[in-house]
Design a protein around this motif. Structure first.
Motif, PDB file in Angstrom:
ATOM      1  N   ILE B 131       0.800  -1.232   0.084  1.00  0.00           N
ATOM      2  CA  ILE B 131       0.012  -0.044  -0.037  1.00  0.00           C
ATOM      3  C   ILE B 131       0.881   1.245  -0.197  1.00  0.00           C
ATOM      4  N   GLY B 132       0.664   2.092  -0.959  1.00  0.00           N
ATOM      5  CA  GLY B 132       1.730   3.156  -1.078  1.00  0.00           C
ATOM      6  C   GLY B 132       0.783   4.636  -0.732  1.00  0.00           C
ATOM      7  N   ILE B 133       1.744   5.500  -0.050  1.00  0.00           N
ATOM      8  CA  ILE B 133       1.125   6.828   0.225  1.00  0.00           C
ATOM      9  C   ILE B 133       1.748   7.822  -0.620  1.00  0.00           C
ATOM     10  N   LEU B 134       0.967   8.292  -1.510  1.00  0.00           N
ATOM     11  CA  LEU B 134       1.738   9.098  -2.644  1.00  0.00           C
ATOM     12  C   LEU B 134       1.351  10.448  -2.221  1.00  0.00           C
ATOM     13  N   THR B 135       2.737  11.298  -2.275  1.00  0.00           N
ATOM     14  CA  THR B 135       2.258  12.713  -2.044  1.00  0.00           C
ATOM     15  C   THR B 135       2.678  13.616  -2.898  1.00  0.00           C
ATOM     16  N   TYR B 193       4.584   5.346  -9.996  1.00  0.00           N
ATOM     17  CA  TYR B 193       4.354   4.573  -9.116  1.00  0.00           C
ATOM     18  C   TYR B 193       2.806   3.876  -8.751  1.00  0.00           C
ATOM     19  N   ALA B 194       1.775   4.926  -8.960  1.00  0.00           N
ATOM     20  CA  ALA B 194       0.632   4.967  -8.752  1.00  0.00           C
ATOM     21  C   ALA B 194       0.029   3.485  -9.357  1.00  0.00           C
ATOM     22  N   ILE B 415      13.297   3.974 -13.160  1.00  0.00           N
ATOM     23  CA  ILE B 415      13.034   2.654 -13.829  1.00  0.00           C
ATOM     24  C   ILE B 415      11.955   2.093 -12.966  1.00  0.00           C
ATOM     25  N   VAL B 416      11.843   2.328 -11.573  1.00  0.00           N
ATOM     26  CA  VAL B 416      10.534   1.723 -11.199  1.00  0.00           C
ATOM     27  C   VAL B 416       9.421   2.341 -11.362  1.00  0.00           C
TER      28      VAL B 416
END
Ligand SMILES: [Ca+2]
Ligand SMILES: [Ca+2]
Ligand SMILES: [Ca+2]
Ligand SMILES: [Ca+2]
Ligand SMILES: [Ca+2]
Lengths: 512, 512
Positions: B131-135, B193-194, B415-416
């Motif tokens: 689970i990502g927290i994207l800012t 990333y999302a 790259i990611v």
């Protein structure tokens, strides 16, 4: 306060021909102007717009904040709306003067204020007592955080004089061109934090193979002799786990001696106040910013130091700062930075606007000068002692200008690196910026924001527009708050343990 | 292995006229060359330098890695030291060819390898379940960390299929020129990333007044429908404490559904392998990099995807990549990026060097081509399918090149963002890079480093120079390790909980 008490207009300076409407005023209303009696309004004036209170003939100048903001392009009568239809700007570039508006602020009478601070070996005074973990490169950031994490929460409960262990991590430190602006700016920023009076101890942490070597960041000759220092690299120490153990042990050793330091009563002139604004709104230039200017002038009058910054936001009013410069040389330093910014902005596909945006105009700002005056208002009326490069150490007293972007974390990082031991930050939309190791006092420009984000604001300046206090009264309240916070009272961002992620050295130039 | 077994030289390709000395070899010694018998050495050859194993007439080409690295400027005999005294470079710019060295790798015989991954709604496969927290802006970084911190340590013990909650914070997001490269690169990185297959859930967190608005970062049409999303801003939510409570609650709601997801067996071709090196040493180009090239070729042969990057480090050998390009268009895309970099480096006061550094020459690298070959070796010999902008999503299979700086965190972040669900990172000095939400496998180029930083390295490629395995054997070991890690085996950086601070989108252009 009841609605009936609400004021109609804000008078920013006693000599101004205009006041600012603090609510939408309709044609034919009669409004009360502080110190001027009642004025009949001859056209509708939206909130934030200017209303004339004295007659101005076409060709005569119009002032706001006690400063000429333009020339009347038509005759103006008291009660007229003053905006683009009857006010034009004179060309600022033809008009640079140096030192023509210098003003020595009188030292206020009565007992000189003091605060309780930590006196360092170099004579500078800290408002906080931190141990910092300074990283040479992003590659040691994760390890630095692991070490700092060991000292969070209740870990420091028995060390009541230690404010915390702060990991100052960043995204750069390698892939830089040696000797380039980008490498210089990063080095200067790290050295500024290392020498900061709020730092009692330092762990300098590198990976080992980076361009910016850990043992070259910190020049011991520029640090107070009282600062405790340890330097290590992950590669030499044998990996992350060993480095975390060694780093934690090094800091544990520092805790006792750092905790033994005591606050002592020192003169207010030992304060270096960083000025900043972020998430500004239509109130910023008429409430919190001028109130902060009053506090800044008070500090400077007592022999203290203040740092204005945010070059793109000053643009358009730089001729006012050059007039306040103590010498042509200082004035020209500012103009040189403005020229640099024009090129830098153009290189990035943008521009430093010569005109206020449509939104600014709708909000009542007629010229770019007037918009930038709202930002400059944070610096009061003190003379300008020097112009500094980003993160350059402040060495004199009085008002300084530091060349930084407007972007909050980058600007404040430069100011703190320069030596600000306290920061005041005005916000209309609700910034939550902290800036360890210095406390940041958050000033709300309006009461709505203050109510909505009560836990994130230190002080409300909305009373200026609500009618409960004058700009001067709010300014004195800010000054008192600065002294209390300098003496140890925690700000909301400190209560929230914020201010580590906002360490953001300006990233300039090429990354290879 | 006893010292007597130590090998003398490394043969990088069966067709090469030269081998690389794996130890200092003295004049008159007789050394054993794999597949060639014994050669008498006619001059002293320092470790890392080239030794001729076949005669070469003046004017004839010399190959290393199976690739021409220059032309003999004098007759060369077997046993001669080959360096600047008898080898010169042909001008690469006069020599661009497109697609002349394309090579379709044969699918290996036997059962196709598989790994256990998380299949997402868009068909992509995750190797992790985060689970990502994207800012959207630095101003929400502190709050994002506070939320993520609630899910560290044992907090997720009962959610065995949840790999963690990662706060992806950064230093930018405001003060950018709208539509500029800088703003585009940041937006593309955050969107990458999302949409990443290793993300099962997302909390998008903004301050509220920033330029890059939180609800505009994430375009739901580009995300797998399976991704759970919540968006909030600190200003709308009413401050930090309320936002932390709301953010923690939003993620707690996701934990159950995310934990219910199961790994399933999928074909190896669902892997997208990011290639990188950092803290390189004299062994990088002869051990870990070519071994990683073998693994990359294996993956591509099976229909998988690999991403080479680090434009400044391939500079000087770009003509070898254009020869491997599937079309002139793809080859020209690479050359266009090289041109861009020449200007970008010059603008920053640096340059892309046309010559190996004195240190490189002392280490045995004769030409810039040869130096860059050591970096390109990570990509094996597969044909080049496409050239991508920084953080641009990979949409095809096969070997890609992505334009990034060499600087590790910035390169790997691109790259990611492009979709790498696993990363292999070679290092000679000891990089400790993690890159959540993707695992990063750390490959040591030499056994000393592996012994010294055992807890920070996943795999040792030093056996190639110690004589315990061939480049091909090491490559197959890397390939097997990639499959195991993709199936859930934790890397050392995951054991250390690293990889959050290394999220470093490339900061390009002006900050105002
Ligand atoms: Ca601002
Ligand atoms: Ca600002
Ligand atoms: Ca778990
Ligand atoms: Ca490298
Ligand atoms: Ca790299």
């Amino acid at each position: 306060m009841s609605a009936a008490d609400a004021i109609d207009v804000i008078r920013l300076d006693g000599g101004d021909e205009v006041v600012v409407a603090s609510r939408d005023i309709r044609l034919g209303e009669t409004v009360s102007v502080p110190g001027r009696g009642r004025v009949e309004v001859r056209s509708s004036v939206p909130r934030g717009h200017k209303l004339a209170i004295t007659p101005v003939s076409a060709g005569d100048t119009v002032s706001k904040y006690g400063v000429v903001i333009g020339v009347a392009s038509a005759d103006i009568k008291p009660g007229d709306h003053v905006h683009i239809h009857n006010l034009t700007m004179t060309d600022p570039e033809s008009d640079y003067e140096f030192g023509t508006a210098r003003r020595t602020l009188p030292v206020p009478e009565g007992r000189r204020p003091t605060f309780d601070g930590y006196r360092r070996a170099d004579g500078k005074v800290g408002t906080r007592n931190y141990i910092g973990i300074l990283t040479s490169v992003n590659c040691s950031a994760g390890t630095a955080k692991m070490i700092a994490d060991q000292f969070r929460g209740s870990a420091l409960d028995e060390y009541t004089h230690v404010d915390g262990v702060v990991a100052l991590t960043h995204g750069s430190g390698c892939g830089l061109v040696s000797g380039s602006d980008g490498a210089d700016v990063l080095t200067r920023t790290l050295r500024g934090y290392a020498a900061h009076p709020n730092m009692a101890g330092l762990l300098v942490l590198g990976l080992g193979c980076e361009m910016l070597q850990a043992d070259r960041i910190v020049d011991p000759t520029t640090l107070p002799e009282s600062t405790l220092i340890e330097t290590m690299t992950i590669q030499e120490t044998g990996g992350i786990r060993k480095t975390v153990r060694a780093g934690v042990a090094a800091i544990e050793k520092m805790l006792g001696p750092v905790n033994d330091l005591q606050r002592e009563s020192v003169d207010v002139s030992e304060l270096t106040l960083g000025l900043n604004c972020g998430g500004s709104d239509g109130y910023s230039g008429i409430t919190a910013n001028p109130a902060l200017g009053v506090a800044s002038d008070l500090l400077v009058a007592y022999g203290g130091t203040s740092i204005l910054a945010e070059t793109p936001e000053v643009f358009g009013a730089e001729q006012l700062l050059t007039r306040r410069a103590v010498s042509p040389e200082v004035g020209r330093k500012l103009l040189k930075r403005i020229e640099w910014w024009k090129e830098y902005a153009a290189a990035g596909g943008g521009s430093l606007d010569n005109n206020p945006s449509p939104g600014n105009k709708a909000g009542g700002l007629t010229t770019i000068l007037e918009k930038s005056l709202g930002a400059i208002a944070k610096s009061g009326s003190a003379e300008l002692v020097d112009v500094l490069a980003y993160a350059e150490p402040v060495t004199a007293r009085g008002l300084h200008f530091m060349d930084t972007p407007g972007y909050d974390p980058v600007s404040v990082t430069g100011i703190v690196a320069g030596g600000a031991n306290i920061v005041c930050f005005t916000t209309g939309r609700g910034s939550v910026l902290g800036c360890k190791p210095s406390p940041s006092i958050k000033l709300a420009t309006n009461s709505d924001l203050y109510a909505r984000m009560r836990e994130d604001m230190d002080l409300n300046c909305g009373g200026i527009v609500d009618g409960s206090e004058s700009v001067d009264e709010a300014g004195r309240r800010i000054f008192d708050c600065v002294l209390e916070v300098a003496s140890g009272r925690r700000t909301v961002s400190e209560e929230l343990d914020l201010g580590q992620d906002e360490f953001q050295p300006w990233q300039l130039g090429t990354v290879t």
